[in-house]
Design an enzyme around this catalytic site. Structure first.
Site, PDB file in Angstrom:
ATOM      1  N   HIS A  67      38.531  -0.481   9.142  1.00 25.93           N
ATOM      2  CA  HIS A  67      38.660   0.925   8.770  1.00 25.93           C
ATOM      3  C   HIS A  67      40.128   1.268   8.562  1.00 25.93           C
ATOM      4  CE1 HIS A  67      34.510   1.184   9.823  1.00 25.93           C
ATOM      5  NE2 HIS A  67      34.728   1.027  11.114  1.00 25.93           N
ATOM      6  N   HIS A 112      36.599  -6.259  12.567  1.00 23.32           N
ATOM      7  CA  HIS A 112      35.511  -6.192  13.548  1.00 23.32           C
ATOM      8  C   HIS A 112      34.152  -6.337  12.880  1.00 23.32           C
ATOM      9  CE1 HIS A 112      35.804  -1.995  12.107  1.00 23.32           C
ATOM     10  NE2 HIS A 112      34.512  -1.924  12.392  1.00 23.32           N
ATOM     11  N   ARG A 140      34.630  -3.608   3.520  1.00 25.83           N
ATOM     12  CA  ARG A 140      33.891  -4.828   3.842  1.00 25.83           C
ATOM     13  C   ARG A 140      34.673  -6.032   3.318  1.00 25.83           C
ATOM     14  NH1 ARG A 140      29.319  -3.918   0.822  1.00 25.83           N
ATOM     15  NH2 ARG A 140      28.544  -2.440   2.348  1.00 25.83           N
TER      16      ARG A 140
END
Length: 325
Positions: A97, A171, A191
């Site tokens: 993110h 993550h 992604r």
């Protein structure tokens, strides 16, 4: 005002499945991967499902009641928290993110920090948190080669563990893990690896925000024992605070005129009592405490995650008081 329960909003995902059916009776057909349980996002808004406000959206309630609902320290034009349950019956993509500066400049949005509470998992289940044994150049080459497994930091998880997943951290949630996710109200995800499932990757953007120095370990928390309950502080940041209450008999508190609270039941069941009634709360349910509610009491044998936007000085002073009690 009264404690608000909100409708679950479900999303089908390629990595989802049927596990929500084990504790809910309102789950649609399909491979359900996410339930958004408290949200006022630009794309999705919760509706109340109990009491006189049943069917009313959170947006309309905020517009009408403002600070009586959210609190005087919470801006009325931006709802700060998103509560999800994620049901991973297969591996989620490896992702990252953006930080707030990049998200603002590139996406016209905010960054995304999130806290994970492991609701359930199978033996030997894993999550990915951070990287290992690589430089940024090594990791970039591996990304474009589709061969990053050797650089990913895999961690075995157990039910009840807590992790603070910061912006910039590589993550992923692994197969057979169910997570309660408390996050900033952003849905921006880049992604970077998707196990050959032919979905779009955002590698170039991801490389702008990945911070390989950003690592994550299980949060040990700071626990205080009271007569009828225990309280553990797990995360205190300017955007989100998370506490765990293990209630053996009852826990009484008063609402805060400066901020709302959200409680999510992560084990057991019970009731919340307030001046004009009571509401049942069971596993996987969230309940919204308006800033103007007043006194309330949880009764039962249960564990509750409390999520809110803190005044950090107030929380630190509260901890010091408990330490010196």
């Amino acid at each position: 005002m009264y404690p608000l329960k909100l409708e679950n909003i479900y999303f089908e995902k390629i990595w989802g499945g049927k596990n929500f059916n084990s504790f809910r009776n309102n789950v649609p057909k399909g491979k359900i991967g996410e339930s958004w349980d408290v949200c006022f996002h630009k794309n999705v808004i919760s509706n109340v499902k109990n009491g006189v406000f049943k069917g009313v959206s959170l947006e309309k309630l905020i517009s009408k009641y403002g600070s009586k609902l959210l609190g005087t320290d919470i801006p009325l034009n931006y709802f700060p928290i998103l509560i999800k349950i994620i049901n991973a019956e297969d591996n989620l993509s490896v992702q990252v993110h953006p930080n707030s500066e990049y998200a603002r400049d590139v996406e016209n949005d905010i960054g995304k920090n999130e806290i994970w509470y492991v609701l359930d998992c199978k033996k030997d289940s894993e999550i990915i948190l951070g990287t290992k044994n690589c430089t940024k150049k090594d990791f970039e080459k591996a990304l474009y080669d589709g061969n990053i497994d050797k650089y990913l930091n895999n961690i075995n998880v157990n039910k009840g563990e807590v992790f603070f997943v910061k912006e910039g951290l590589v993550h992923a949630i692994g197969k057979d893990v169910m997570i309660l996710e408390i996050q900033q109200n952003s849905d921006i995800t880049y992604r970077i690896y998707d196990y050959n499932r032919n979905r779009e990757l955002q590698i170039e953007k991801a490389l702008q925000v990945i911070d390989l120095k950003n690592q994550c370990k299980k949060s040990l928390g700071l626990k205080f024992q009271e007569k009828n309950y225990s309280k553990t502080y797990y995360c205190i940041s300017k955007n989100i605070a998370v506490e765990l209450y293990h209630i053996y008999k009852n826990f009484q508190d008063v609402s805060n005129s400066e901020r709302f609270y959200i409680y999510t039941c992560v084990q057991g069941k019970g009731y919340i009592l307030y001046s004009n009634g009571k509401e049942y709360i069971g596993f996987g349910e969230s309940i919204f405490i308006p800033a103007s509610l007043g006194m309330y009491e949880f009764v039962g044998n249960m564990k509750l995650i409390k999520s809110y936007v803190p005044n950090i000085d107030d929380v630190n002073n509260e901890i010091l008081r408990l330490v010196n009690y």
